[in-house]
Structures are given as structure tokens and as C-alpha cells.
Scaffold this motif. Sequence first.
Motif, PDB file in Angstrom:
ATOM      1  N   THR A  63       0.870  -1.186   0.000  1.00 18.72           N
ATOM      2  CA  THR A  63       0.000   0.000   0.000  1.00 18.72           C
ATOM      3  C   THR A  63       0.905   1.233   0.000  1.00 18.72           C
ATOM      4  N   GLY A  76     -11.259   7.731   3.971  1.00 17.06           N
ATOM      5  CA  GLY A  76      -9.958   7.550   4.615  1.00 17.06           C
ATOM      6  C   GLY A  76      -9.825   6.320   5.503  1.00 17.06           C
ATOM      7  N   LYS A  81      -8.184   7.928   0.288  1.00 16.77           N
ATOM      8  CA  LYS A  81      -7.339   7.032  -0.510  1.00 16.77           C
ATOM      9  C   LYS A  81      -7.993   6.764  -1.856  1.00 16.77           C
ATOM     10  N   GLU A 117      -6.906   9.861   6.058  1.00 17.53           N
ATOM     11  CA  GLU A 117      -6.563  10.521   4.793  1.00 17.53           C
ATOM     12  C   GLU A 117      -7.277   9.796   3.655  1.00 17.53           C
ATOM     13  N   LEU A 170       1.789   5.248   2.052  1.00 18.66           N
ATOM     14  CA  LEU A 170       2.033   5.682   3.431  1.00 18.66           C
ATOM     15  C   LEU A 170       0.909   6.521   4.015  1.00 18.66           C
ATOM     16  N   LEU A 171      -0.228   6.610   3.305  1.00 20.14           N
ATOM     17  CA  LEU A 171      -1.326   7.432   3.812  1.00 20.14           C
ATOM     18  C   LEU A 171      -1.847   6.888   5.144  1.00 20.14           C
ATOM     19  N   GLU A 172      -2.122   7.823   6.062  1.00 18.48           N
ATOM     20  CA  GLU A 172      -2.590   7.460   7.414  1.00 18.48           C
ATOM     21  C   GLU A 172      -4.104   7.253   7.413  1.00 18.48           C
ATOM     22  N   PRO A 173      -4.627   6.569   8.461  1.00 18.58           N
ATOM     23  CA  PRO A 173      -6.084   6.510   8.612  1.00 18.58           C
ATOM     24  C   PRO A 173      -6.633   7.931   8.655  1.00 18.58           C
ATOM     25  N   GLY A 206      -8.385   3.218   7.241  1.00 22.08           N
ATOM     26  CA  GLY A 206      -6.974   2.874   7.449  1.00 22.08           C
ATOM     27  C   GLY A 206      -6.617   1.604   6.690  1.00 22.08           C
ATOM     28  N   TRP A 207      -5.354   1.453   6.294  1.00 21.30           N
ATOM     29  CA  TRP A 207      -4.958   0.253   5.529  1.00 21.30           C
ATOM     30  C   TRP A 207      -5.156  -1.012   6.346  1.00 21.30           C
TER      31      TRP A 207
END
Length: 333
Positions: free
Chosen positions: A227, A266, A236, A234, A229-232, A268-269
Motif C-alpha cells: 500500500t 480515509g 485514498k 486521509e 504511506l497514507l494514514e487513517p 486505514g490500511w
Amino acid sequence: MKKRILTGITTTGTPHIGNYLGAIKPALELAGPENDSYFFLADYHALIKQTDPTEIEKSVKNVALAWLSSGLDCNQSHFYRQSDIPEIPQLTWLLTCMTAKGLMNRAHAYKGALADNLAAGEDGDYAINMGLFSYPILMAADILMFNAQIIPVGRDQIQHVEMARDIAQRFNHRYGELFRLPAAQVDDNVAILQGLDGRKMSKSYGNTIPLFLVEKQLKKHINKIVTNLLEPGEPKDAETSTVFQIWRAFANEQQTAEMRVRFAEGIGWGEAKKELYELVNEQLREPREHYNDLLQDPARIENALAEGAEKARIESSELMRQLRDAVGIKALV
Ligand code: TRP
């Protein structure tokens, strides 16, 4: 009139969810009583790339298991091993003599290997065997042997089906209307599943999710999907995300629409992967149970294949008789 559906899977490596979604699942959806279906293990094709007998044997078993565990009903369809149909290599020769060498020069697997050799400063023929070169003829024989009309395949196989059509046309023109003309059928939703690293899911990239992992391993593989580096919190981009792409391949329309919104919001991953695991695991639960049952009893797999070949040969031996006759290979009196 019933439509004839036919597709095969080359027996190299372990079947992965790309094979399941791209080949097995769509094929099984067509396998009802309204069609006449032919599904087979392309073990002669496997020899083009795999020269380790143990690997071939293992893969034939695993691919057979994948079909049988995914709900294939052998009474509703023909399920067999290519090498159990001796008429297929016989037909391959008849077709070889009807195929222009120039047509094979244009086949993309061969063309790709040739281009790679030249780019590396090698002789153009380096490590290219005749199996790779004439692979589309063997595939044409698979298809034409059963006069199949609809060939569900991935995008990369369209060219081969078109070549089968060309070869059939040429044969018919010379010897009479013995073959129906096949057409590829590609499902755009599932044809290009991405692998763990974001490239096409393929055994040659080692980026697959094998079909019958135990739950813990399945979770581990899904957690390995690359994936950003976007944070929860943010937003996507769903369209470029492998997590979303695999989600969409397993989910229904509503689940897909919901997940798209959650990407925009947003999610989280970690959360997205957890939900993906649950969705995939739920759908593979039943096939996995069948798989474990069959593993205990390999004779059932062998019997299914033997019966399938016997049934398929009723067709292939009759057509082969007509073909031999048409080309002039027949008894003198
Ligand atoms: N070449 C196909 C693949 O690699 C497998 C295959 C062999 C096949 N013979 C076929 C697919 C006939 C459809 C019809 O994916």
C-alpha cells in the motif's frame, strides 16, 4: 441449441486467487445445464516451461483440486486431463500442417521471448523450444477437438483463440466444414487481478495469493499487499489500490460501492485489509473444506479425471475419425 464452453488451465505452479476469479469461477458460472462445458488440465502445455517431473505431477493434482473443490459438477460437464485425450496431439499435427509459420512468428509469447533475447544481445533463438513456438497450435487443437464455441480466457489469451479460429478456417476451406469457429470471452471485471506487489498476479512474479491457504496464512498474505504511506483518515484512491481491486473481485456491487466510499473517507490500511481478509476467507471457506476432504482421498481425483476422459473421448474419437478421413488417412479397402 446448447452452447459449447471450453477452457483449460496450464498445470504449472499452485493455483491462486487470480486463477480462481479469472478462470475457474466464471467458467463454473457458465457450467449449468443450459451449456455443454469442457474444462481441462493443460498438462502438455506445462511441459513448455516446466521440466521437473515432480513439479508437473504436483501441479496437476493441485489444479484438479482447485476445480473440484470450487464446486465443479462432473456430471454436468466434461472434466479431464489433456494428456488423457490421445486425439489432441493427433489433431495438433493435422493443424500444424495447416498453419503458416508466419502466423506463429506473430504469437506474443514467442515474440516476447525473441525480443528479450535480442535486447540482451543473445541469439534470437536462445532457449526457445518448438513447444513455445507452436504453443498456439496445441491450444487450437484443445479447442477444435471439441468444436467449442465460447472460450472464457484472460486477456492475454485472446490472440491464441483468434489463431485457433484462423487455423480452423483454413482447415475448413481446404477439407470441408469440420470445425466450428471459436470465440474468446473475457470478463472485464476480473481479467487483470493485481498481485501483492501491484503487478499482475502471476506465478512467474511470485506475488500470488494461493487458493487454499489456512486462515492464518491467508491473513498473512493479505497483510503483505503493498500500500502507500497514507494514514487513517486521509482519503485514498480506490481505483489504484490492490486492496480495493481484490475486494471488488470478491464483493457484490453494493459491497463494492460501500468500500469505495470508505476509501474516500480515509479507511486505514490495517482496517481495509482486515475486512478484505474476512470477505475472502468467507468465500473460500467451503472450497477449502472440500479441498481438505479430497486431499485425504486422491483416488477420487484420479477417478474423476479418468471418467471425464472416457466421456470426452466419445466426442474426440468420432471427430478424429472424420478428420482422418477428410485428409485422406484411411483404410485402403
Ligand atoms: N494457454 C492457456 C493459459 O496459459 C491455457 C490453455 C491451454 C487454454 N489450452 C487452452 C485455455 C484452451 C483455453 C482453451 O492460460
